[in-house]
Structures are given as structure tokens and as C-alpha cells.
Design a protein around this motif. Structure first.
Motif, PDB file in Angstrom:
ATOM      1  N   GLY A   1       0.784  -1.218   0.000  1.00 30.19           N
ATOM      2  CA  GLY A   1       0.000   0.000   0.000  1.00 30.19           C
ATOM      3  C   GLY A   1       0.820   1.273   0.000  1.00 30.19           C
ATOM      4  N   ARG A   2       2.115   1.131  -0.243  1.00 29.44           N
ATOM      5  CA  ARG A   2       3.003   2.297  -0.211  1.00 29.44           C
ATOM      6  C   ARG A   2       4.109   2.094  -1.239  1.00 29.44           C
ATOM      7  N   SER A   3       4.555   3.190  -1.852  1.00 31.28           N
ATOM      8  CA  SER A   3       5.677   3.133  -2.787  1.00 31.28           C
ATOM      9  C   SER A   3       6.663   4.236  -2.462  1.00 31.28           C
ATOM     10  N   PHE A   4       7.902   4.020  -2.874  1.00 31.68           N
ATOM     11  CA  PHE A   4       8.919   5.052  -2.844  1.00 31.68           C
ATOM     12  C   PHE A   4       9.134   5.563  -4.268  1.00 31.68           C
ATOM     13  N   VAL A   5       9.454   6.836  -4.376  1.00 31.05           N
ATOM     14  CA  VAL A   5       9.937   7.412  -5.633  1.00 31.05           C
ATOM     15  C   VAL A   5      11.341   7.914  -5.367  1.00 31.05           C
ATOM     16  N   GLU A   6      12.287   7.392  -6.116  1.00 30.93           N
ATOM     17  CA  GLU A   6      13.710   7.636  -5.859  1.00 30.93           C
ATOM     18  C   GLU A   6      14.232   8.759  -6.746  1.00 30.93           C
ATOM     19  N   THR A   7      14.934   9.709  -6.140  1.00 35.53           N
ATOM     20  CA  THR A   7      15.569  10.807  -6.872  1.00 35.53           C
ATOM     21  C   THR A   7      16.976  11.032  -6.341  1.00 35.53           C
ATOM     22  N   CYS A   8      17.787  11.788  -7.094  1.00 28.82           N
ATOM     23  CA  CYS A   8      19.155  12.106  -6.669  1.00 28.82           C
ATOM     24  C   CYS A   8      19.510  13.525  -7.069  1.00 28.82           C
ATOM     25  N   LEU A   9      20.208  14.212  -6.196  1.00 28.58           N
ATOM     26  CA  LEU A   9      20.815  15.504  -6.494  1.00 28.58           C
ATOM     27  C   LEU A   9      22.322  15.345  -6.375  1.00 28.58           C
ATOM     28  N   PHE A  10      23.041  15.773  -7.407  1.00 25.23           N
ATOM     29  CA  PHE A  10      24.495  15.641  -7.432  1.00 25.23           C
ATOM     30  C   PHE A  10      25.161  16.963  -7.080  1.00 25.23           C
TER      31      PHE A  10
ATOM     32  N   TRP B   1       4.798  22.409   1.468  1.00 31.95           N
ATOM     33  CA  TRP B   1       6.002  22.045   2.202  1.00 31.95           C
ATOM     34  C   TRP B   1       7.134  23.009   1.834  1.00 31.95           C
ATOM     35  N   ALA B   2       8.141  23.063   2.664  1.00 27.96           N
ATOM     36  CA  ALA B   2       9.259  23.979   2.452  1.00 27.96           C
ATOM     37  C   ALA B   2       9.933  23.709   1.103  1.00 27.96           C
ATOM     38  N   PRO B   3      10.296  24.763   0.364  1.00 22.05           N
ATOM     39  CA  PRO B   3      10.900  24.561  -0.960  1.00 22.05           C
ATOM     40  C   PRO B   3      12.213  23.788  -0.917  1.00 22.05           C
ATOM     41  N   GLU B   4      12.973  23.901   0.178  1.00 22.65           N
ATOM     42  CA  GLU B   4      14.217  23.136   0.263  1.00 22.65           C
ATOM     43  C   GLU B   4      13.954  21.637   0.376  1.00 22.65           C
ATOM     44  N   LEU B   5      12.741  21.273   0.798  1.00 22.48           N
ATOM     45  CA  LEU B   5      12.360  19.862   0.848  1.00 22.48           C
ATOM     46  C   LEU B   5      11.817  19.393  -0.497  1.00 22.48           C
ATOM     47  N   THR B   6      10.900  20.153  -1.077  1.00 23.59           N
ATOM     48  CA  THR B   6      10.336  19.731  -2.367  1.00 23.59           C
ATOM     49  C   THR B   6      11.375  19.783  -3.477  1.00 23.59           C
ATOM     50  N   ALA B   7      12.446  20.583  -3.286  1.00 19.87           N
ATOM     51  CA  ALA B   7      13.511  20.610  -4.286  1.00 19.87           C
ATOM     52  C   ALA B   7      14.182  19.247  -4.427  1.00 19.87           C
ATOM     53  N   LEU B   8      14.151  18.445  -3.378  1.00 21.79           N
ATOM     54  CA  LEU B   8      14.708  17.088  -3.464  1.00 21.79           C
ATOM     55  C   LEU B   8      13.959  16.249  -4.490  1.00 21.79           C
ATOM     56  N   ILE B   9      12.733  16.659  -4.829  1.00 24.88           N
ATOM     57  CA  ILE B   9      11.932  15.982  -5.853  1.00 24.88           C
ATOM     58  C   ILE B   9      12.058  16.714  -7.185  1.00 24.88           C
ATOM     59  N   THR B  10      11.748  17.994  -7.180  1.00 25.57           N
ATOM     60  CA  THR B  10      11.623  18.733  -8.441  1.00 25.57           C
ATOM     61  C   THR B  10      12.958  19.040  -9.102  1.00 25.57           C
ATOM     62  N   ASP B  11      14.039  19.133  -8.322  1.00 30.09           N
ATOM     63  CA  ASP B  11      15.349  19.472  -8.880  1.00 30.09           C
ATOM     64  C   ASP B  11      16.217  18.257  -9.133  1.00 30.09           C
ATOM     65  N   SER B  12      15.630  17.072  -9.114  1.00 26.36           N
ATOM     66  CA  SER B  12      16.420  15.847  -9.252  1.00 26.36           C
ATOM     67  C   SER B  12      17.267  15.858 -10.520  1.00 26.36           C
ATOM     68  N   ASP B  13      18.504  15.416 -10.380  1.00 28.23           N
ATOM     69  CA  ASP B  13      19.404  15.284 -11.519  1.00 28.23           C
ATOM     70  C   ASP B  13      19.247  13.950 -12.229  1.00 28.23           C
ATOM     71  N   THR B  14      18.385  13.090 -11.708  1.00 30.47           N
ATOM     72  CA  THR B  14      18.081  11.812 -12.344  1.00 30.47           C
ATOM     73  C   THR B  14      16.573  11.707 -12.533  1.00 30.47           C
ATOM     74  N   ALA B  15      16.165  10.866 -13.451  1.00 26.48           N
ATOM     75  CA  ALA B  15      14.736  10.627 -13.642  1.00 26.48           C
ATOM     76  C   ALA B  15      14.166   9.960 -12.393  1.00 26.48           C
ATOM     77  N   PRO B  16      12.982  10.378 -11.946  1.00 26.00           N
ATOM     78  CA  PRO B  16      12.389   9.717 -10.774  1.00 26.00           C
ATOM     79  C   PRO B  16      12.070   8.259 -11.083  1.00 26.00           C
TER      80      PRO B  16
END
Length: 385
Positions: free
Chosen positions: A174-183, A255-270
Motif C-alpha cells: 500500500g506504499r511506494s517510494f519514488v527515488e531521486t538524486c541531487l548531485f 512544504w518547504a521549498p528546500e524539501l520539495t527541491a529534493l523531488i523537483t530538482d532531481s538530476d536523475t529521472a524519478p
């Protein structure tokens, strides 16, 4: 023993088994679907625990090599509120029993410790069948076959070996993760880097969360958790990275932009990571000539124990075989009798931990656990899986 042990899967558990057997002079062959050690990235950080992962490496004679991989300071932990307020900030004082290493580096020292040719790459298993007399035939996608007198399924969640002993299959939790990366985050994403700090970040709310970890080279590796159905995720086009990231970020509106940036600014495809689990009490009746380890035996909700348990399984199985080389069935019986209760305990702990992380009291249940007001869960289980 005069017969090689046949291991399916060159993950950490299968390689630990092969290494412990090698230490005791017992030959093994590992068959792996990937075409080479570099065929794909090997995940992120692992916290290797002093009660299972490290003893497994000691049994493999690799504890010193492991210590050379430890990334100092990565046991630091922060819990942030959705507005970015720091609710808990614990530095890494170097005294905890879960030092952090890169999964790929840990796999490398295991691979390097094995004789050349032990791992057969590009051998994807398409099926397994019982032949009788404790033997099993393994068929590969290329049409080749091998016959095993002792077969070990170390082939993960969707094990091809598991049906030889059990009808159980993983089910979605009933739960999933979406993986992202910032370099190079300290330079390119400084606000997000400051939010994560030197180790792990947990920004949680009921049913969702943003969890990140600082890896080597300034990489921020994030797992965004959402308690949604598989149908809900199926409506997101993950082939469109920007749109998919934006859709996931919508679930964290405000949510705080520094947190959502971990999603929206990802350097890899989610990357979508659906979470599946076997029944907590999963076990099987003894089947001659075959057994399981790791996720093939006890896939559960991620709680930081998966890699540790897989290596511990591999080490314990290797030691059991080495102790009874003339009575492998007795070795497998002893191994499984210990495997089942420890697997069930870890799986139950994982369910309780997920309730702390994403239940109705998030993030305060997790904070209570860290500050000693909550006994549920294992603090060592909060690192990357």
C-alpha cells in the motif's frame, strides 16, 4: 563436500554465502542475471549493523576491508517538519553500531574476495524444476541448464527458486517510494543540502514522507514515500521525468521549498519503487536440496535490515554447511530453524517502524523513538536499505 553449491543471485547475500563457503574450502558457483558487475548502479547507502551485518562480514574475513569503506559522519540524523523547522538534530558521535557504506563498494569487496569464475554473469534464470534425489534443474534464458544437488535461492523478491519450497508471493503493502538524486548538492543545491545535513533526513507526515541521505561526493539520495494504490501511481507517466516529478511534488504542496527541491530538482529521472512484502511468518517445510536467503526468504517493508539480514543469512548458511559437510540436510534444517524466527521478528519490526514513519502520529512517533519515549522499532533500522 564434493559437490559445488549452486547459488542464484549475486547480491550481497549470495556473495556472502559464496565467500564464507570459500573461506571453508567449499566450492560454489553464483549465477547472476546481470551481464557484469557494472551493469547497473547498486543503490545508495547502507548502515551495516553490529549485530548482523558486521558479524557476517567477520565470518567472511572481510571486516577490515569493510572498515575501510565507512563514510564518517553519515550516522547523523535530522527530523524536519513540513515547513522546514528542525524537530530533531542528532550528530554522528561515532559511537553507534551502524556505520554507513556505499552498497556498490560493499559488493565490490565481496566480489574481489572470490576466485575468478565464481560468478557467472548474464545467466538469467527462466525456471527451476525438481528432478528427484534432491537435485534441481535450473534453466537459463539463453537455453542453458545446470543441475544442482544443493540449490540456494538468493535471487530477491521475485525469486525463481522460491516456488520449489513455497507458494507464497510478495504483495503490495500500500506504499511506494519514488527515488531521486541531487548531485554536487552543496554547490548546485545548497538549500536542500543544508536541510539534509551530514547524514539522514526525515520529513514526515501521515501517509507520506521525504527521506534523504547524504552519500559520497555531495550526492543527496532521496526516497519519497507515498501511501497510494498501484493504480494511482500507474496514472503517472514516469517516462516524462519533469511531469512525473511535478506530480509527485504536488502531494507535498505547501512544504518547504528546500524539501520539495529534493523531488523537483532531481538530476536523475524519478524511479518508482513499489513496496512489496511476503507474509511476516513466511516459512516452509524442509525440501531436500534447496533453501532460500535474503529477500527470497523474507521480503518485508524496508526498515534498514534487508541487506544486513541477507548477509547474515548467507554467513549463517555457509557456516552451517561447513560445520556439517557430510550431512547437508542437517545443515539446512539447522539454518532454517534459526532463519524463520529472526526473519519474522525483523518483518514485524519493519511494519511497526513504517507506522512510526507514516502513521497518524508522524513525525512525532519517530521523534519519541529517537528520544527514548517509544520502545518500538530499531534505531539502527532507519538508515538506507
Amino acid at each position: 563436500m564434493t559437490t559445488d553449491v549452486t547459488i542464484i543471485g549475486a547480491g550481497l547475500g549470495g556473495l556472502t554465502l559464496a565467500r564464507v563457503l570459500h573461506v571453508h574450502g567449499i566450492p560454489a558457483t553464483v549465477y547472476e542475471a546481470e551481464t557484469s558487475p557494472a551493469a547497473r548502479t547498486q543503490g545508495g547507502m547502507l548502515d551495516i549493523h553490529d549485530h548482523n551485518g558486521q558479524p557476517a562480514l567477520r565470518a567472511a574475513g572481510l571486516l577490515e576491508e569493510f572498515r575501510g569503506l565507512i563514510l564518517e559522519g553519515r550516522q547523523a540524523t535530522r527530523v524536519l517538519d513540513r515547513d522546514g523547522t528542525v524537530l530533531l538534530d542528532e550528530p554522528d558521535d561515532g559511537t553507534a553500531g551502524r556505520p554507513e557504506v556505499q552498497r556498490g563498494e560493499l559488493r565490490r569487496i565481496l566480489l574481489d574476495s572470490l576466485p575468478a569464475g565464481t560468478v557467472q554473469w548474464g545467466r538469467k534464470v527462466s525456471g527451476v524444476r525438481a528432478l528427484g534425489d534432491s537435485r534441481h534443474e535450473v534453466t537459463f534464458a539463453d537455453g542453458g541448464t545446470v543441475v544442482a544437488s544443493l540449490l540456494v535461492g538468493a535471487d530477491g523478491a521475485w525469486s525463481r527458486v522460491r516456488p520449489m519450497v513455497s507458494d507464497a508471493a510478495p504483495e503490495y503493502i500500500g506504499r511506494s517510494f519514488v527515488e531521486t538524486c541531487l548531485f554536487d548538492a552543496d554547490t548546485r543545491h545548497p538549500a536542500a543540502a543544508k536541510a539534509v545535513g551530514g547524514g539522514s533526513l526525515f520529513a514526515l507526515a501521515p501517509g507520506k514522507g521525504i527521506q534523504a541521505h547524504r552519500e559520497s561526493g555531495g550526492t543527496l539520495h532521496t526516497y519519497v514515500a507515498l501511501s497510494r494504490s498501484q493504480d494511482w501511481f500507474a496514472r503517472i507517466d514516469f517516462s516524462d521525468s519533469v511531469a512525473a516529478g511535478a506530480r509527485i511534488a504536488e502531494e507535498f504542496d505547501g512544504w518547504a521549498p528546500e524539501l520539495t527541491a529534493l523531488i523537483t530538482d532531481s538530476d536523475t529521472a524519478p524511479v518508482l519503487r513499489p513496496l512489496n512484502a511476503l507474509p511476516i511468518e513466511h516459512q516452509w517445510d524442509r525440501v531436500t536440496g534447496v533453501t532460500l536467503l535474503g529477500d527470497a526468504a523474507h521480503l518485508s517493508a524496508p526498515n534498514g535490515e534487508g541487506a544486513n539480514l541477507a548477509m547474515y543469512d548467507g554467513a549463517e548458511l555457509g557456516k552451517a554447511i561447513a560445520a556439517r559437510p557430510d550431512d547437508v540436510e542437517a545443515a539446512l534444517t539447522a539454518y532454517e530453524q534459526a532463519l524463520f524466527p529472526r526473519s519474522a521478528e525483523a518483518a514485524a519490526d519493519g511494519v511497526e517502524l513504517h507506522e512510526l514513519l507514516f502513521g497518524d502520529n508522524a513525525p512525532h512517533g519517530l521523534i519519541d523513538m529517537f528520544t527514548g519515549h517509544e520502545e518500538t522499532g530499531d534505531r539502527a533500522g532507519l538508515g538506507a536499505e
